[in-house]
Motif scaffolding. Sequence first.
Motif, short mmCIF file in Angstrom:
data_model
loop_
_atom_site.label_atom_id
_atom_site.label_comp_id
_atom_site.label_asym_id
_atom_site.label_seq_id
_atom_site.Cartn_x
_atom_site.Cartn_y
_atom_site.Cartn_z
N ASN A 107 0.20 3.61 8.97
CA ASN A 107 -0.97 2.56 9.24
C ASN A 107 -1.36 2.09 7.93
N ASP A 108 -1.70 2.93 6.71
CA ASP A 108 -1.99 2.72 5.43
C ASP A 108 -1.13 1.50 4.87
N LEU A 109 0.14 2.14 5.02
CA LEU A 109 1.27 1.26 4.25
C LEU A 109 1.44 0.00 5.17
N ILE A 110 1.30 -0.25 6.04
CA ILE A 110 1.23 -1.50 6.98
C ILE A 110 0.24 -2.37 6.46
N ASP A 111 -1.23 -1.84 6.17
CA ASP A 111 -2.20 -2.60 5.57
C ASP A 111 -2.07 -2.98 4.19
N GLU A 112 -1.51 -2.16 3.59
CA GLU A 112 -1.20 -2.37 2.01
C GLU A 112 -0.19 -3.42 1.85
N ARG A 113 0.81 -3.44 2.94
CA ARG A 113 2.09 -4.56 2.83
C ARG A 113 1.24 -5.71 3.37
N LEU A 114 0.40 -5.80 3.88
CA LEU A 114 -0.37 -7.13 4.52
C LEU A 114 -1.20 -7.74 3.36
N GLN A 115 -1.87 -6.62 2.66
CA GLN A 115 -2.75 -7.01 1.67
C GLN A 115 -1.99 -7.82 0.39
N ALA A 116 -0.93 -6.99 0.30
CA ALA A 116 0.15 -7.50 -1.05
C ALA A 116 0.70 -8.83 -0.80
N GLN A 117 0.93 -9.02 0.59
CA GLN A 117 1.53 -10.31 0.87
C GLN A 117 0.60 -11.48 0.77
N SER A 128 -3.43 -6.81 -14.14
CA SER A 128 -2.36 -6.46 -15.45
C SER A 128 -2.22 -5.05 -15.63
N ASP A 129 -1.20 -4.90 -16.41
CA ASP A 129 -0.92 -3.24 -16.27
C ASP A 129 -2.35 -2.54 -17.21
N GLU A 130 -2.90 -3.48 -18.04
CA GLU A 130 -4.18 -2.67 -18.65
C GLU A 130 -5.33 -2.75 -17.49
N GLU A 131 -5.32 -3.47 -16.62
CA GLU A 131 -6.43 -3.10 -15.68
C GLU A 131 -6.03 -2.00 -14.78
N VAL A 132 -4.69 -1.80 -14.34
CA VAL A 132 -4.44 -0.52 -13.79
C VAL A 132 -4.76 0.88 -14.55
N ASP A 133 -4.28 0.89 -15.95
CA ASP A 133 -4.51 1.78 -16.83
C ASP A 133 -5.96 2.07 -16.94
N ARG A 134 -6.74 1.06 -16.90
CA ARG A 134 -8.32 1.42 -16.95
C ARG A 134 -9.01 1.94 -15.48
N ILE A 161 5.20 7.76 -9.90
CA ILE A 161 4.06 7.10 -10.52
C ILE A 161 4.04 5.41 -10.43
N PRO A 162 5.46 5.01 -10.30
CA PRO A 162 5.22 3.70 -10.26
C PRO A 162 4.98 3.24 -8.72
N ALA A 163 5.31 4.00 -7.84
CA ALA A 163 4.70 3.54 -6.68
C ALA A 163 2.92 3.75 -6.56
N PHE A 164 2.61 4.77 -7.05
CA PHE A 164 0.96 5.19 -7.50
C PHE A 164 0.52 3.84 -8.13
N ARG A 165 0.96 3.49 -9.24
CA ARG A 165 0.37 2.35 -9.65
C ARG A 165 0.41 0.96 -9.13
N GLU A 166 1.46 0.80 -7.85
CA GLU A 166 1.68 -0.55 -7.42
C GLU A 166 0.48 -0.31 -6.09
#
Length: 451
Positions: A107-117, A128-134, A161-166
């Motif tokens: 369910n979480d992943l479905i919501d996240e896919r909808l948000q990303a779209q 940006s990568d800098e915002e993710v780093d912060r 880690i790439p999936a976590f950052r996304e």
Amino acid sequence: MGFKRFTTGAAVAALLAAATLGQAVAQSAPPPASEQAAGTLNPAAEAAPVRAAPQSQFQMADGVVASVNDRIITGFDLRQRILMTIAMTQVQPTPETFPALQQQALNDLIDERLQAQEIAKFEQLRISDEEVDREIASMAREVGATPEAYMQFLAQGGIQIPAFRESIRTRLGWSDLTVGRFRDRARVSRSQVDQAMRQLTESATKPQYLIGEIYLDAARVGGMQEAMNGARQLVQQMVQGAPFQAVARQFSSAPSAARNGDAGWVVQGTVQPALQSALDVLEVGQLSNPIPVEGGVYIIYMRDKRAGAATSLVSMKQVMVELPETATEAEVNAASARLNAVRSQLTCDNILTVARGQDGLLGADLGEADVSDLLPQFQQVARSAQIGTVSDPVRSPLGLHLLAVCDRRLGGPEAPSRQQIENRLQGQNFAMLGRRYLRDLREDALIEIKQ
């Protein structure tokens, strides 16, 4: 622990049910006082090092398990989200509850896919990568770790880690999108803040409770039986050491989930009777057993109690006729008639001007004062009169007074400011509008679950 919440669709804790209740509990009465408390939580659990889940616990195929419009969710994606949920909440799955935890992660992943779209439709929404780093640095700081150590902890638990950052990038983008889209609709008016402050002031003398809350929405988890089962599982794991804040952030459907389950100070008599019964008996540090209410189940954590705010501040202005204590009844009646003749014309804005324009009347701005410091004759007006009203004539040793109550608020170090109240009300509005937005996206989406 102060981890941030990952998604807006994580309110399915009740799916962690290992057993089925024998009957529906939607109309159940609150349990007796002796059964309200499930146990005392260990405050140190919130700051304790989190434990990584062994990777070998979760083996599943990497094929497609669902599609959301034109984007797929694989078994690998699902396994990653399960590991994230366990790492963030420290709720340890059992063989009986693992299938339900898997459903929550999906369910979480479905919501996240909808948000990303939805985010992708807006060119200016680029995190940006800098915002993710912060954000990662902030998450690490809240648990007393360096960003490097924090990421190492995640990697040791099998989290890529790439999936976590996304996931973080999507959450930040969704936040920016909802704020930009609903900025005007979420705005809080001055009258709403005034009303909230008045309510706080009026309840200042009543017992108050600083609570954490977890609310499981029965409609989202398959019914009241499932909600009660899931709540019991969560209570058991929190008593055994799972941090309340992390569990609330991940599983609660209440708006307070975005604040780690912090519901703030609650005043006696302002909550549902079933919840009030628990508040009356829980001691500081105790966690309640599940409390069924219409539509779902609550878990309450009693963080603190107090008898009521000690300080109430009032701002008043006055117009008066000087009279000695030895004045005759006729003199008092004449002064009263004089004041009553102008009373209907007076407001907080003009009372001093009117007083200065008439012989024999004295006007004064009494400023802001603690109600308890006022003359006894003034205290009743200060406590009970509506803001902006002018009292009947009040006798004092100095004369006869008309009192205009211009403002009233809580005082003392714990009293919230207008800005704090406005921020909280606006945050609640954004949370509500964001949930509706995501619900509409779900209704319009083509979502297919692979069997």
